[in-house]
Design a protein around this motif. Structure first.
Motif: not given
Length: 396
Positions: A367-396
């Protein structure tokens, strides 16, 4: 247990705004306007030059090099102005009033001046060129800023330019933070077997400071029901929002839930179908908001950003309280099992998002170097490199 979306829906439904207060504009930074601000004056209040140059009647310039007689100057702050008659030019400076009858300003780089004669080397000169109209930025009586606007440094500069010195804003909450756990040591105490240094209070206090919340009271309670009831009760009496760190799971020494029940608090939800941060409680008591966060620091911070952060922003009047969400390609493949959505500590780089090492709930270093959280619902429990994912940007 509720889903992530249901938890957020219940938060929105059960979070009121704080009372409206009037504050001097100078100390209102970070607050949200509770009422619209009406412009008491126009901006600019008079026609202004946007360049250093010469104010002229544009139709006088019938050919390049047209000579005009120099007839005075207009500088910023000047009240008595020379008149621009046909065939004359007035020296003018950026921000200065444009004299009556002048219809354009030619920048000084396009002018030659000698022996009181101004030669305009620009042709043709459009009407209104380099002239800011009175009220071009905002007209007197118009809505300068609508309710719901955060008071930013830019907003302060805008309002001060109209001599607005006080605004109606939503108050910022007083926050009480309870830390539980007999295993916790305070700063400076010697490290002994079975003990760890307590870090959640400073971590959460720093996160609250990102929202400009400075009224934070921190209390500690041992792993004892009566001690927990007493500490929580005192914090609820004195604050608008109470956060409890730890003691909300199902262990023999987790007493926060029982203490809240004893105090008559209403539980809106308990446990969220997510990883990390499943044992999260959201409740209220007599208009006071309560969150019981997991004790593991990474779980606690995930829950703070996903649930507490938007709740505090909504309390303070923000119309879009949740973390900003974007879709980005993920750099590395990822998969998980089970029936819980997952939040991954991540970093955005070069137009994609990278999940970090150390995703366990007790690991705070990533978390000390993170600037975002990836949100993966159970319906998207397997992602390949390059797949679009939902990203929540942290306040910095």
């Amino acid at each position: 247990m509720v889903t992530v979306s249901e938890a957020k829906k219940r938060i929105v439904e059960n979070t009121p705004s704080l009372p409206v207060v009037r504050l001097p504009l100078a100390v209102a930074t970070g607050h949200v306007l509770a009422e619209e601000v009406i412009a008491p004056v126009a901006l600019p209040p008079f026609r202004q030059s946007s360049m250093d140059g010469y104010a002229i009647v544009h139709s006088d310039v019938t050919e390049p090099g047209k000579p005009l007689r120099l007839a005075g100057e207009s500088k910023a702050g000047q009240a008595a102005l020379p008149v621009v008659e046909s065939g004359t030019a007035v020296r003018i400076f950026t921000g200065a009033p444009v004299p009556d009858r002048a219809t354009a300003v030619v920048m000084q780089e396009n002018v030659l001046v000698a022996d009181g004669v101004v030669r305009i080397n620009e042709y043709p000169v459009p009407e209104g060129k380099n002239v800011r109209k009175a009220g071009q930025q905002i007209a007197r009586g118009a809505v300068a800023l609508p309710a719901g606007t955060p008071v930013s440094p830019g907003a302060i500069g805008f309002l001060k330019g109209m001599d607005v010195n006080e605004v109606a804003v939503y108050a910022k909450p007083r926050v009480g933070l309870l830390v539980t756990g007999d295993e916790l040591l305070k700063a400076g105490e010697p490290l002994v077997p079975g003990k760890i240094y307590e870090s959640n209070s400073d971590m959460l206090k720093a996160a609250l400071a990102q929202l400009g919340i400075s009224q934070v009271t921190i209390s500690y309670a041992s792993d004892d029901l009566e001690a927990t009831i007493g500490a929580l009760g005192r914090l609820l009496d004195a604050n608008d929002v109470v956060l409890a760190s730890g003691g909300i799971s199902v262990g023999d020494y987790d007493f926060v839930g029982k203490a809240l029940e004893a105090l008559g608090a209403e539980t809106i939800f308990y446990k969220v179908r997510q990883k990390p941060g499943k044992p999260l409680l959201f409740g209220k008591k007599e208009g006071k908001i309560i969150f019981a966060l997991p004790g593991n620091p990474a779980s606690s911070l995930v829950c703070y950003y996903e649930y507490v952060f938007p709740t505090l922003r909504k309390i303070m009047g923000n119309k879009e309280p949740f973390l900003r969400s974007v879709k980005l390609p993920i750099r590395n493949a990822y998969q998980f099992g089970g029936e819980r959505d997952e939040f991954l500590k991540a970093k955005v780089a070069d137009g994609e998002v990278v999940s970090l090492d150390g995703q366990e709930s007790f690991v705070i270093g990533s978390f000390a170097v993170a600037d975002a959280l990836i949100y993966l619902p159970v319906e998207q429990n397997q992602v390949a490199a390059g797949d679009l994912v939902e990203v929540h940007l942290l306040p910095l």
